[in-house]
Design a protein around this motif. Structure first.
Motif, PDB file in Angstrom:
ATOM      1  N   GLY A  62     -31.380-107.474  83.848  1.00 20.69           N
ATOM      2  CA  GLY A  62     -32.721-108.242  83.343  1.00 20.69           C
ATOM      3  C   GLY A  62     -33.657-107.312  83.305  1.00 20.69           C
ATOM      4  N   PHE A  63     -33.745-105.833  83.617  1.00 19.62           N
ATOM      5  CA  PHE A  63     -34.599-104.859  83.729  1.00 19.62           C
ATOM      6  C   PHE A  63     -33.923-103.560  83.505  1.00 19.62           C
ATOM      7  CE2 PHE A  63     -36.052-108.105  86.836  1.00 19.62           C
ATOM      8  CZ  PHE A  63     -37.215-108.271  86.572  1.00 19.62           C
ATOM      9  N   ILE A  64     -34.832-102.535  82.943  1.00 17.78           N
ATOM     10  CA  ILE A  64     -34.216-101.138  82.678  1.00 17.78           C
ATOM     11  C   ILE A  64     -34.702-100.479  83.760  1.00 17.78           C
ATOM     12  CG2 ILE A  64     -34.488 -98.984  81.044  1.00 17.78           C
ATOM     13  CD1 ILE A  64     -32.950-101.505  79.935  1.00 17.78           C
ATOM     14  N   SER A  65     -33.672 -99.840  84.466  1.00 17.78           N
ATOM     15  CA  SER A  65     -34.035 -98.985  85.708  1.00 17.78           C
ATOM     16  C   SER A  65     -34.255 -97.669  85.263  1.00 17.78           C
ATOM     17  CB  SER A  65     -32.795 -99.030  86.599  1.00 17.78           C
ATOM     18  OG  SER A  65     -31.865 -98.174  85.921  1.00 17.78           O
ATOM     19  N   THR A  66     -34.816 -96.963  86.157  1.00 13.32           N
ATOM     20  CA  THR A  66     -35.195 -95.458  85.755  1.00 13.32           C
ATOM     21  C   THR A  66     -33.905 -94.629  85.301  1.00 13.32           C
ATOM     22  OG1 THR A  66     -36.940 -95.427  87.465  1.00 13.32           O
ATOM     23  CG2 THR A  66     -35.982 -93.413  86.668  1.00 13.32           C
ATOM     24  N   GLY A  67     -32.806 -94.709  86.035  1.00 12.90           N
ATOM     25  CA  GLY A  67     -31.403 -94.188  85.269  1.00 12.90           C
ATOM     26  C   GLY A  67     -31.258 -94.585  84.057  1.00 12.90           C
ATOM     27  N   GLU A  68     -31.497 -95.994  83.855  1.00 12.68           N
ATOM     28  CA  GLU A  68     -31.100 -96.512  82.438  1.00 12.68           C
ATOM     29  C   GLU A  68     -32.106 -96.071  81.310  1.00 12.68           C
ATOM     30  OE1 GLU A  68     -29.018-100.663  83.990  1.00 12.68           O
ATOM     31  OE2 GLU A  68     -31.185-100.644  83.543  1.00 12.68           O
ATOM     32  N   ARG A  70     -33.692 -93.013  81.317  1.00 14.88           N
ATOM     33  CA  ARG A  70     -33.003 -91.981  81.291  1.00 14.88           C
ATOM     34  C   ARG A  70     -32.070 -91.617  80.170  1.00 14.88           C
ATOM     35  NH1 ARG A  70     -29.131 -88.884  82.438  1.00 14.88           N
ATOM     36  NH2 ARG A  70     -29.212 -86.529  82.583  1.00 14.88           N
ATOM     37  N   ASP A  71     -30.916 -92.602  80.368  1.00 18.30           N
ATOM     38  CA  ASP A  71     -29.749 -92.538  79.519  1.00 18.30           C
ATOM     39  C   ASP A  71     -30.294 -92.854  78.191  1.00 18.30           C
ATOM     40  OD1 ASP A  71     -28.463 -92.062  81.621  1.00 18.30           O
ATOM     41  OD2 ASP A  71     -27.486 -94.144  81.963  1.00 18.30           O
ATOM     42  N   PHE A  72     -31.219 -93.723  77.904  1.00 12.22           N
ATOM     43  CA  PHE A  72     -31.760 -94.027  76.862  1.00 12.22           C
ATOM     44  C   PHE A  72     -32.393 -92.827  75.970  1.00 12.22           C
ATOM     45  CE2 PHE A  72     -35.554 -95.499  74.447  1.00 12.22           C
ATOM     46  CZ  PHE A  72     -34.837 -95.837  73.119  1.00 12.22           C
ATOM     47  N   LEU A  73     -33.234 -92.314  76.875  1.00 14.92           N
ATOM     48  CA  LEU A  73     -33.959 -90.976  76.301  1.00 14.92           C
ATOM     49  C   LEU A  73     -33.189 -89.849  76.001  1.00 14.92           C
ATOM     50  CD1 LEU A  73     -37.248 -90.775  78.563  1.00 14.92           C
ATOM     51  CD2 LEU A  73     -36.992 -91.847  76.275  1.00 14.92           C
ATOM     52  N   GLN A  74     -31.887 -89.671  76.811  1.00 14.27           N
ATOM     53  CA  GLN A  74     -30.948 -88.692  76.503  1.00 14.27           C
ATOM     54  C   GLN A  74     -30.192 -88.954  75.104  1.00 14.27           C
ATOM     55  OE1 GLN A  74     -27.604 -88.521  79.342  1.00 14.27           O
ATOM     56  NE2 GLN A  74     -28.011 -86.211  79.283  1.00 14.27           N
ATOM     57  N   ASP A  75     -29.992 -90.108  74.962  1.00 17.65           N
ATOM     58  CA  ASP A  75     -28.963 -90.367  73.676  1.00 17.65           C
ATOM     59  C   ASP A  75     -30.077 -90.173  72.517  1.00 17.65           C
ATOM     60  OD1 ASP A  75     -27.022 -91.228  75.492  1.00 17.65           O
ATOM     61  OD2 ASP A  75     -27.069 -93.204  74.980  1.00 17.65           O
ATOM     62  N   LEU A  76     -31.104 -90.801  72.875  1.00 12.70           N
ATOM     63  CA  LEU A  76     -32.337 -90.645  71.575  1.00 12.70           C
ATOM     64  C   LEU A  76     -32.429 -89.284  71.290  1.00 12.70           C
ATOM     65  CD1 LEU A  76     -34.225 -92.074  69.644  1.00 12.70           C
ATOM     66  CD2 LEU A  76     -36.006 -91.429  71.336  1.00 12.70           C
ATOM     67  N   PHE A  77     -32.566 -87.987  72.202  1.00 15.88           N
ATOM     68  CA  PHE A  77     -32.614 -86.855  71.854  1.00 15.88           C
ATOM     69  C   PHE A  77     -31.474 -86.209  71.084  1.00 15.88           C
ATOM     70  CE2 PHE A  77     -36.043 -86.646  75.404  1.00 15.88           C
ATOM     71  CZ  PHE A  77     -37.125 -86.417  74.548  1.00 15.88           C
ATOM     72  N   GLN A  78     -30.397 -86.665  71.637  1.00 13.79           N
ATOM     73  CA  GLN A  78     -29.104 -86.119  71.088  1.00 13.79           C
ATOM     74  C   GLN A  78     -28.842 -86.725  69.669  1.00 13.79           C
ATOM     75  OE1 GLN A  78     -25.861 -87.533  73.716  1.00 13.79           O
ATOM     76  NE2 GLN A  78     -26.354 -85.949  75.073  1.00 13.79           N
ATOM     77  N   GLN A  79     -29.299 -87.861  69.441  1.00 16.28           N
ATOM     78  CA  GLN A  79     -29.241 -88.453  67.983  1.00 16.28           C
ATOM     79  C   GLN A  79     -30.186 -87.487  67.153  1.00 16.28           C
ATOM     80  OE1 GLN A  79     -30.118 -92.564  68.174  1.00 16.28           O
ATOM     81  NE2 GLN A  79     -30.542 -92.606  65.596  1.00 16.28           N
ATOM     82  N   GLN A  80     -31.325 -87.120  67.625  1.00 12.86           N
ATOM     83  CA  GLN A  80     -32.261 -86.155  66.889  1.00 12.86           C
ATOM     84  C   GLN A  80     -31.947 -84.763  66.924  1.00 12.86           C
ATOM     85  OE1 GLN A  80     -36.014 -87.360  68.432  1.00 12.86           O
ATOM     86  NE2 GLN A  80     -36.265 -89.130  67.562  1.00 12.86           N
ATOM     87  N   GLU A  81     -30.657 -84.351  67.609  1.00 11.35           N
ATOM     88  CA  GLU A  81     -30.171 -83.060  67.506  1.00 11.35           C
ATOM     89  C   GLU A  81     -31.504 -82.230  68.252  1.00 11.35           C
ATOM     90  OE1 GLU A  81     -28.905 -81.819  63.787  1.00 11.35           O
ATOM     91  OE2 GLU A  81     -27.460 -83.210  63.863  1.00 11.35           O
ATOM     92  N   TYR A  92     -40.081 -86.655  81.299  1.00 14.86           N
ATOM     93  CA  TYR A  92     -40.372 -87.516  80.069  1.00 14.86           C
ATOM     94  C   TYR A  92     -39.972 -89.081  80.939  1.00 14.86           C
ATOM     95  CZ  TYR A  92     -40.817 -83.967  76.791  1.00 14.86           C
ATOM     96  OH  TYR A  92     -41.188 -82.644  76.062  1.00 14.86           O
ATOM     97  N   THR A  93     -38.998 -89.091  81.455  1.00 17.49           N
ATOM     98  CA  THR A  93     -38.607 -90.376  81.959  1.00 17.49           C
ATOM     99  C   THR A  93     -39.536 -91.096  83.111  1.00 17.49           C
ATOM    100  OG1 THR A  93     -36.094 -90.050  81.557  1.00 17.49           O
ATOM    101  CG2 THR A  93     -36.817 -91.914  83.443  1.00 17.49           C
ATOM    102  N   ASP A  94     -39.910 -90.028  84.004  1.00 17.51           N
ATOM    103  CA  ASP A  94     -40.883 -90.369  85.141  1.00 17.51           C
ATOM    104  C   ASP A  94     -42.243 -90.749  84.326  1.00 17.51           C
ATOM    105  OD1 ASP A  94     -39.080 -90.115  86.893  1.00 17.51           O
ATOM    106  OD2 ASP A  94     -39.785 -87.846  87.297  1.00 17.51           O
ATOM    107  N   THR A  95     -42.507 -90.101  83.183  1.00 12.98           N
ATOM    108  CA  THR A  95     -43.810 -90.365  82.798  1.00 12.98           C
ATOM    109  C   THR A  95     -44.049 -91.710  81.884  1.00 12.98           C
ATOM    110  OG1 THR A  95     -44.341 -87.860  81.980  1.00 12.98           O
ATOM    111  CG2 THR A  95     -45.395 -89.554  80.701  1.00 12.98           C
ATOM    112  N   MET A  96     -42.927 -91.821  81.562  1.00 11.87           N
ATOM    113  CA  MET A  96     -42.931 -93.329  80.707  1.00 11.87           C
ATOM    114  C   MET A  96     -42.879 -94.583  81.841  1.00 11.87           C
ATOM    115  SD  MET A  96     -40.341 -93.485  77.409  1.00 11.87           S
ATOM    116  CE  MET A  96     -41.022 -92.735  75.862  1.00 11.87           C
ATOM    117  N   MET A  97     -42.204 -94.353  82.908  1.00 16.16           N
ATOM    118  CA  MET A  97     -42.078 -95.250  84.115  1.00 16.16           C
ATOM    119  C   MET A  97     -43.711 -95.331  84.532  1.00 16.16           C
ATOM    120  SD  MET A  97     -39.620 -97.187  84.973  1.00 16.16           S
ATOM    121  CE  MET A  97     -37.820 -97.270  84.575  1.00 16.16           C
TER     122      MET A  97
END
Length: 215
Positions: A62-68, A70-81, A92-97
């Motif tokens: 029911g929550f997005i952890s720091t690790g989760e 990070r996984d989202f941002l990593q996938d997003l960057f890969q999608q945008q090449e 970036y992950t720490d900043t968003m948190m």
């Protein structure tokens, strides 16, 4: 000083500072990243938002952890090449948190992620079914169902149900948690899913909402 600023930040060399050039000048790298992130990832559907939420809330807490996150941002960057180092990804992950984790518990709730993804206004806010005539209610119901039936199957399932539940709940409770959503989802399915197939057929939702779909 003006000439120095223009030579440094006027990337297009047109004698003017574009919005992005101005952002580069006055924002930190992390702030600028967030500005670009929200510009490139706007969402106009709670269905798509819930698809992202369910995918990255990997442990269904029911929550997005720091690790989760990070996984989202990593996938997003890969999608945008875009190639981002591990150190920069962590930054970036720490900043968003830091920006969006209101209670500093190292987790993001539904509302936090909705702000990060710049989710547009609740689709249901434009409708007032209780104050409408029978024909207006029927017409509005058709629009509502079509919006959430992204797969166009004539039934809401998975993130389509989630998106509808999220928007319904937020009409009466602006701040909801993933746990709140799961509870209401079960209640809605219990009352509306007549044939118990885990989906909400169009006719089932109409019945739940008291909408007459036949003349």
């Amino acid at each position: 000083m003006k000439e120095q600023l223009m030579s440094t930040y006027d990337v297009t060399n047109d004698g003017r500072l574009q919005i992005q050039e101005l952002a580069n000048m006055i924002l930190t790298e992390e702030d600028n990243f967030l500005l670009l992130f929200q510009r490139e990832t706007p969402l106009n559907s709670s269905v798509e938002f819930m698809r992202i939420w369910r995918h990255y809330d990997a442990d269904s807490s029911g929550f997005i952890s720091t690790g989760e996150l990070r996984d989202f941002l990593q996938d997003l960057f890969q999608q945008q090449e875009k190639n981002v180092s591990e150190a920069k990804l962590k930054e970036y992950t720490d900043t968003m948190m830091k920006l969006f984790d209101k209670n500093n518990d190292g987790r993001l709730d539904l509302n936090d992620l909705a702000r990060i993804l710049a989710l547009q206004e609740n689709f249901l806010l434009q409708f007032k079914l209780d104050a409408s005539s029978g024909e207006e209610r029927k017409r509005d119901f058709e629009k509502i169902f079509a919006h959430y039936d992204v797969s166009k199957t004539g039934a809401l399932e998975g993130p389509e149900v989630d998106g509808f539940v999220k928007d319904m709940m937020e009409l009466v409770k602006p701040s909801i948690t993933g746990t709140d959503l799961d509870k209401f989802r079960e209640i809605l399915l219990h009352h509306c899913d007549v044939n118990k197939d885990g989906k909400i057929q169009k006719s089932e939702l109409a019945l739940c909402l008291g909408i007459k779909t036949t003349p």
